[in-house]
Write an enzyme that holds these catalytic residues in place. Structure first.
Site, PDB file in Angstrom:
ATOM      1  N   GLU A 203      65.653 -20.002  27.257  1.00 27.97           N
ATOM      2  CA  GLU A 203      63.941 -19.260  26.238  1.00 27.97           C
ATOM      3  C   GLU A 203      64.649 -20.412  25.505  1.00 27.97           C
ATOM      4  OE1 GLU A 203      64.464 -15.760  24.780  1.00 27.97           O
ATOM      5  OE2 GLU A 203      64.609 -14.067  26.409  1.00 27.97           O
TER       6      GLU A 203
ATOM      7  N   LYS B 173      52.644 -38.690  58.701  1.00 29.56           N
ATOM      8  CA  LYS B 173      54.096 -37.804  58.461  1.00 29.56           C
ATOM      9  C   LYS B 173      54.197 -36.728  58.871  1.00 29.56           C
ATOM     10  CE  LYS B 173      54.270 -36.402  54.069  1.00 29.56           C
ATOM     11  NZ  LYS B 173      54.421 -36.881  52.487  1.00 29.56           N
TER      12      LYS B 173
HETATM   13  C1  R5P Z   1      52.797 -34.998  49.957  1.00 28.73           C
HETATM   14  O1  R5P Z   1      51.851 -35.223  50.673  1.00 28.73           O
HETATM   15  C2  R5P Z   1      51.841 -35.964  48.763  1.00 28.73           C
HETATM   16  O2  R5P Z   1      51.059 -36.912  48.702  1.00 28.73           O
HETATM   17  C3  R5P Z   1      53.420 -37.264  48.856  1.00 28.73           C
HETATM   18  O3  R5P Z   1      53.481 -37.864  49.536  1.00 28.73           O
HETATM   19  C4  R5P Z   1      55.190 -36.241  48.681  1.00 28.73           C
HETATM   20  O4  R5P Z   1      54.574 -35.445  47.224  1.00 28.73           O
HETATM   21  C5  R5P Z   1      56.496 -36.989  48.681  1.00 28.73           C
HETATM   22  O5  R5P Z   1      56.993 -36.403  48.638  1.00 28.73           O
HETATM   23  P1  R5P Z   1      58.262 -37.055  48.317  1.00 28.73           P
HETATM   24  O6  R5P Z   1      58.778 -37.510  47.861  1.00 28.73           O
HETATM   25  O7  R5P Z   1      59.188 -36.165  48.268  1.00 28.73           O
HETATM   26  O8  R5P Z   1      57.716 -37.353  49.735  1.00 28.73           O
END
Ligand code: R5P
Length: 285
Positions: free
Chosen positions: A36, A188
């Site tokens: 907490e 992506k």
């Molecule tokens: C997602 O849409 C954000 O723009 C970043 O690409 C994302 O938060 C990156 O996450 P990670 O480092 O886990 O691949």
């Protein structure tokens, strides 16, 4: 204006108050053995305009912010600004599947009910700086991409900016204007919180000093995938820059993938070499 910094943003709070030429209030934050959180504002805040600076990359940080904002009201602060440089829970601003919690709305509703204004930096679901109304909640979003772009400007011989996904394309395009170079983007697909798939694509980066820019780095897998692709295509060097360096898996793997990893101090850490203090002070001043 009195600036208060909670645990996650105490250094940034100090920088903001320096910019404003003001004072930082004394806040005591401790944890009880069961986890907490205990908060005490030692300074006199009665009748004063206060800004609480606290990023919320984890649940504890959010609780600290909530307790501090409500405490300020109890102690008679005249106006309370919630400055949340990294606003957590913003991945889920809409329902991607039936039955999901709208976490961003819930968190913002709580912060809004305890403050007079909300200021954030590169909020995940907003792709520009300015004032926004999100489900009836007003918030001001600062774009810190130009600060990151300026950090890289003139640093390498043949810069080439890459947006690792469509989401950061617009901000990377603006940054390319600042750095004065070409840019491109990747596609992506997010498989899970940890796993992302990046489509291979020819980008013309041979011999270039590639700078991959994103709003946030969490696990680092988005950047690692993009870095691997551009290296395979003959990039001379690869740097990674972001506003929010969360680095939930640490920096090690990222440092192996990129020659340099840089972020701002919205989340304070080893890679925080750019400060957003001036930008925030300008909005508060
Ligand atoms: C997602 O849409 C954000 O723009 C970043 O690409 C994302 O938060 C990156 O996450 P990670 O480092 O886990 O691949």
């Amino acid at each position: 204006m009195l600036i208060l910094g909670c645990s996650n943003s105490s250094e940034l709070a100090g920088r903001i108050s320096q910019e404003l030429g003001g004072e930082v209030a004394e806040v005591e934050i401790k944890r009880f053995p069961d986890g907490e959180i205990y908060v005490r504002v030692v300074s006199d805040v009665k009748g004063k305009e206060c800004a609480v600076v606290q990023s919320t990359p984890d649940n504890g940080s959010l609780v600290e912010l909530i307790l501090t904002l409500d405490l300020l009201r109890d102690l008679g602060a005249s106006r309370i600004h919630a400055v949340v440089p990294y606003l957590g829970y913003c991945r889920q601003e809409k329902r991607f599947q039936d039955g999901e919690a709208l976490s961003a709305k819930t968190v913002l509703k709580i912060i809004d009910s305890l403050s007079d204004s909300i200021l954030t930096v590169n909020c995940h679901f907003l792709d520009a700086g300015g004032e926004f109304d999100f489900n009836g909640i007003k918030l001001k979003n600062i774009d810190a991409f130009p600060e990151i772009a300026n950090y890289f400007k003139g640093k390498v011989e043949s810069p080439f900016l890459i947006a690792p996904d469509e989401g950061s394309l617009e901000l990377v395009k603006n940054s390319a204007g600042i750095v004065g170079c070409e840019f491109d983007s990747l596609e992506k697909e997010r498989i899970s919180g940890e796993e992302v798939k990046t489509e291979a694509k020819e980008m013309g980066v041979e011999g270039k000093d590639v700078i991959i820019l994103d709003d946030a780095i969490s696990t680092g897998n988005t950047i690692i995938n993009a870095a691997k692709l551009v290296r395979e295509q003959g990039a001379k060097s690869v740097s990674a820059g972001c506003v929010h360096g969360i680095f939930s898996n640490g920096l090690e793997k990222l440092k192996a993938a990129a020659d340099e990893v840089v972020c701002t101090d919205t989340v304070q850490g080893d890679a925080s070499r750019v400060s957003v203090a001036k930008l925030i002070a300008k909005e508060l001043g």
